[in-house]
Design an enzyme around this catalytic site. Structure first.
Site, PDB file in Angstrom:
ATOM      1  N   PHE A 334       1.136  -7.768  -1.212  1.00  0.00           N
ATOM      2  CA  PHE A 334       1.561  -8.228  -2.539  1.00  0.00           C
ATOM      3  C   PHE A 334       3.014  -8.662  -2.534  1.00  0.00           C
ATOM      4  O   PHE A 334       3.862  -7.995  -1.931  1.00  0.00           O
ATOM      5  CB  PHE A 334       1.409  -7.108  -3.575  1.00  0.00           C
ATOM      6  CG  PHE A 334      -0.003  -6.765  -3.946  1.00  0.00           C
ATOM      7  CD1 PHE A 334      -0.690  -7.503  -4.899  1.00  0.00           C
ATOM      8  CD2 PHE A 334      -0.642  -5.693  -3.351  1.00  0.00           C
ATOM      9  CE1 PHE A 334      -1.993  -7.172  -5.244  1.00  0.00           C
ATOM     10  CE2 PHE A 334      -1.938  -5.344  -3.699  1.00  0.00           C
ATOM     11  CZ  PHE A 334      -2.616  -6.101  -4.644  1.00  0.00           C
ATOM     12  N   ASP A 335       3.295  -9.751  -3.212  1.00  0.00           N
ATOM     13  CA  ASP A 335       4.656 -10.057  -3.631  1.00  0.00           C
ATOM     14  C   ASP A 335       4.953  -9.170  -4.841  1.00  0.00           C
ATOM     15  O   ASP A 335       4.020  -8.614  -5.434  1.00  0.00           O
ATOM     16  CB  ASP A 335       4.740 -11.544  -3.984  1.00  0.00           C
ATOM     17  CG  ASP A 335       6.039 -11.889  -4.692  1.00  0.00           C
ATOM     18  OD1 ASP A 335       7.102 -11.547  -4.144  1.00  0.00           O
ATOM     19  OD2 ASP A 335       5.974 -12.484  -5.788  1.00  0.00           O
TER      20      ASP A 335
END
Length: 547
Positions: A334-335
Site C-alpha cells: 500500500f501507498d
C-alpha cells in the site's frame, strides 16, 4: 494460395481471384449471419424436438426424412462455414471444426437427429454465452452510453449552468447554488451526495434537485467520465492466459478425436468383427462426445461475468489477465497518502468565534486514515495475503498509520525508484505482489508489480492508466473484494474445465466401448456444457463480501 505449374514457377493468387473470393466470403458470411438469431434458433429447436419424438417412437432410421435435418442446415451451416473459413484463411483449428466433423460423420451413417442435436445445442450454447456476456456488461454499457454527455466544446475555466435532472458535462467545482448529486456511475456511492460551493462534481453524474453553476476543471477527454470509458474499452482488448489455454486445446483435441475415432472403428470392425455399421456408430459417438463446447464457452463467460460484477460495484478490471494474476496475489503493498488515508488534511486547533487560532496552541496537522483501512488489512490477512506499507513519508508518521491499520512491514522515506526496488525485492523473494496507489510516484511500482491497483476516485491519471484495476468508488475495501472475486473467478473456470473434461472422458469411454449411441452421446455431452456455462454466468450475481 500457390501451386506449381509445369514450368516450375510458383503460382500466386491474382488480385482478381482474391477479390472474387472476398465477394463469395461476404455473401456466405451475410447469409450465415442471418441464420444466427433467436427466431431461427427456435425453428431449429422445434425441428430437433420433432426429430427426438420420431426417434422415441422407434423411427431410428428415418435418415434425411428426420425433421432434425432442418436444424443441421439452420444452425449447423453457420458453424461449419466459420470453422472451414478459419481453417483456410487463418490456418487455425477451432472447436467448431470438431463439431462440424461430428455432424458430417453423424449424417454419413444416417444419424440425422444426432447431427441436428449437436448443431442446435452448440448454437444455443453460443446464444446463452452472448446473453450472459450482455448481462454481465450491462454496467459497462451504462458507462459507454454516457459518452455523449462529454462536452468537447467546453474549456477549463468556463462556468456552466446545470439544471436539476441534468448531467454534469465536465469535471468541475460548484461556484454557485446547492444541490445533491447522484455520482454512483463514477464513485459507486449509492446515496446522493450534497454539494455546496467549493465541492467537486464529476462529468456524467446527475444533478438531482438544485440549480447550480459549475466552473470547469477537466473537460472532454480529460474528464473523469472519458477516463472511465477508456478504461472500459481496455477491458475487451486483452485475454487471460487461462483463456488462451482453453482456445489452444482445440488444436490437439481435433487430431486426438480423429485418432481415437479411427482406432475405435478399426477395433470394432477388424478385431471384434462387429461389422462396419456398428464400428461407424461407435466412431461417430466418439467424435460427438469429444466436442469441447464447454472449453470454448465457460471460460470467457466466467471472466466477463466477474468483470461485470466488479463494474457494478465501482471497480474497473481492465483485463481478464488482471483477474488471473490477482487470484495468485499473496502480498499487497500500500501507498499511504490518498490510499490508506483520504489525502485530506485536518488539524486539532481550537479557534475563537471569528475562526482565529487561540494563543498557545500547537500546530498539529495530520492526514486522515480511511475508515475501512484497518478492516481491509484484516480481510486480506484472513485470505492469507500479507500487507506492507511503502511511502515517501517520514518513518515516524508511516509507522503510526501502519500500526493503526495493523500493518507490521513498513518502508518509509521512499522515492518513486525506491518503491520500484521494494516491489522488485518482494517479487524476487517469490511473492506475487499487488501495488495499491493513487499518485504519480506509485505508477512505476504498479507496472513492476504482478497487479497494479489504482485508487482512481481521487488519484492521478498516470496512476490510473498504469494500473490493471481501477477502484472508481474510492473505497479501500474494494482491494480485498477484488482478491476474493479473482479467486472465485479462477475457481469457477477450473471447476468448469474439470467438470467438462470429466464428462467428456466418461462419454468418450462409453462411446468407445459401445455403451452410447451418437444421440445419447450428444445429449450427455451438451448437458455438461450447459451446466458449466450456467455456473459461470451465476458468477455475475454471486454474493461477495460487501465493500
Amino acid at each position: 494460395m500457390g501451386c506449381c505449374c509445369c514450368c516450375g514457377h510458383e503460382r500466386t493468387d491474382t488480385p482478381v481471384e482474391r477479390k472474387g473470393w472476398a465477394r463469395v466470403d461476404a455473401v456466405l458470411s451475410t447469409f450465415c449471419e442471418k441464420l444466427e438469431n433467436w427466431r431461427i434458433l427456435l425453428v431449429s429447436g422445434v425441428c430437433v424436438a420433432l426429430g427426438l419424438s420420431q426417434h422415441l417412437q422407434g423411427m431410428h432410421h428415418a435418415g434425411f426424412a428426420n425433421p432434425a435435418l432442418a436444424a443441421v442446415v439452420l444452425s449447423g451451416l453457420p458453424l461449419g462455414y466459420e470453422a472451414i473459413r478459419t481453417l483456410i484463411a487463418e490456418k487455425r483449428i477451432t472447436s467448431a471444426l470438431l463439431i462440424t466433423l461430428a455432424m458430417i460423420a453423424a449424417l454419413s451413417i444416417g444419424e440425422t437427429f444426432a447431427a441436428g442435436e449437436v448443431a442446435f445445442i452448440m448454437a444455443l450454447g453460443e446464444k446463452l454465452e452472448a446473453f450472459s456476456v450482455r448481462r454481465a456488461r450491462k454496467g459497462v454499457k451504462s458507462l459507454v452510453k454516457l459518452k455523449a454527455l462529454v462536452n468537447d466544446k467546453l474549456h477549463v475555466g468556463d462556468v456552466v449552468p446545470v439544471a436539476p435532472g441534468a448531467a454534469f458535462p465536465c469535471d468541475g467545482e460548484v461556484v454557485e447554488g446547492e444541490t445533491t448529486v447522484d455520482q454512483s456511475i463514477i464513485t459507486g456511492e449509492s446515496l446522493p451526495v450534497r454539494k455546496v460551493p467549493g465541492d467537486p462534481v464529476f462529468c456524467g453524474t446527475l444533478n438531482r434537485y438544485g440549480f447550480v453553476r459549475v466552473k470547469a476543471r477537466a473537460v472532454g477527454g480529460n474528464s473523469s467520465l472519458a477516463r472511465t470509458i477508456r478504461l472500459v474499452d481496455e477491458a475487451d482488448k486483452h485475454r487471460a492466459p487461462i483463456q488462451r489455454i482453453a482456445d489452444r486445446w482445440a488444436a490437439w483435441l481435433v487430431p486426438l478425436a480423429l485418432l481415437v475415432a479411427i482406432g475405435t472403428f478399426l477395433v470394432w470392425s477388424l478385431v471384434l468383427g462387429s461389422g462396419v455399421h456398428k464400428a461407424l456408430v461407435c466412431a461417430v459417438t466418439v467424435l460427438v462426445t469429444f466436442c469441447p463446447c464447454a472449453l470454448a464457452l465457460a471460460t470467457p463467460t466466467a471472466i466477463v461475468a466477474a468483470i461485470g460484477q466488479a463494474t457494478k460495484r465501482g471497480v474497473l478490471v481492465k483485463t481478464g489477465e488482471a483477474l488471473e494474476k490477482a487470484s495468485r496475489v499473496d502480498t499487497v503493498a500500500f501507498d499511504k497518502t490518498g490510499t490508506l488515508t483520504t489525502g485530506t488534511w485536518a488539524n486539532n486547533l481550537r479557534r475563537d468565534q471569528e475562526g482565529r487560532i487561540l494563543a498557545g496552541e500547537n500546530l498539529e496537522v495530520s492526514d486522515t486514515l480511511r475508515p475501512q483501512a484497518a478492516k481491509t488489512v484484516a480481510d486480506l490477512k484472513s485470505l492469507g495475503i500479507a500487507s506492507c506499507l511503502l511511502t515517501g513519508d517520514h518513518a515516524a508518521i508511516a509507522e503510526k498509520f501502519a500500526a493503526d491499520c495493523g500493518i507490521a512491514a513498513v518502508k518509509a522515506d521512499l522515492l518513486p525508484e525506491d518503491k520500484v526496488n521494494a516491489v522488485k525485492e518482494l517479487s524476487a523473494s517469490g511473492a506475487h505482489v499487488a501495488m495499491v496507489g493513487d499518485g504519480v510516484n506509485d505508477a512505476a511500482a504498479m507496472k513492476y508489480a504482478s497487479v497494479g491497483i489504482a485508487m482512481a476516485g481521487a488519484g492521478t491519471d498516470i496512476a490510473t492508466e498504469a494500473s490493471d484495476i481501477a477502484v472508481m468508488n474510492d473505497n479501500i475495501a474494494s482491494v480485498a473484494y477484488v482478491m476474493r472475486l479473482a479467486r472465485a473467478c479462477v475457481r469457477t473456470i477450473r471447476f468448469n474445465i474439470t467438470l467438462s473434461m470429466t464428462i467428456n472422458a466418461v462419454a468418450v469411454t462409453c462411446g468407445v466401448v459401445g455403451c452410447l449411441t451418437p444421440v445419447w452421446g450428444a445429449l450427455v455431452h451438451n448437458a455438461g456444457s450447459f451446466i458449466v456455462v450456467l455456473n459461470a454466468a451465476l458468477l455475475y450475481d454471486r454474493r461477495m463480501k460487501s465493500i
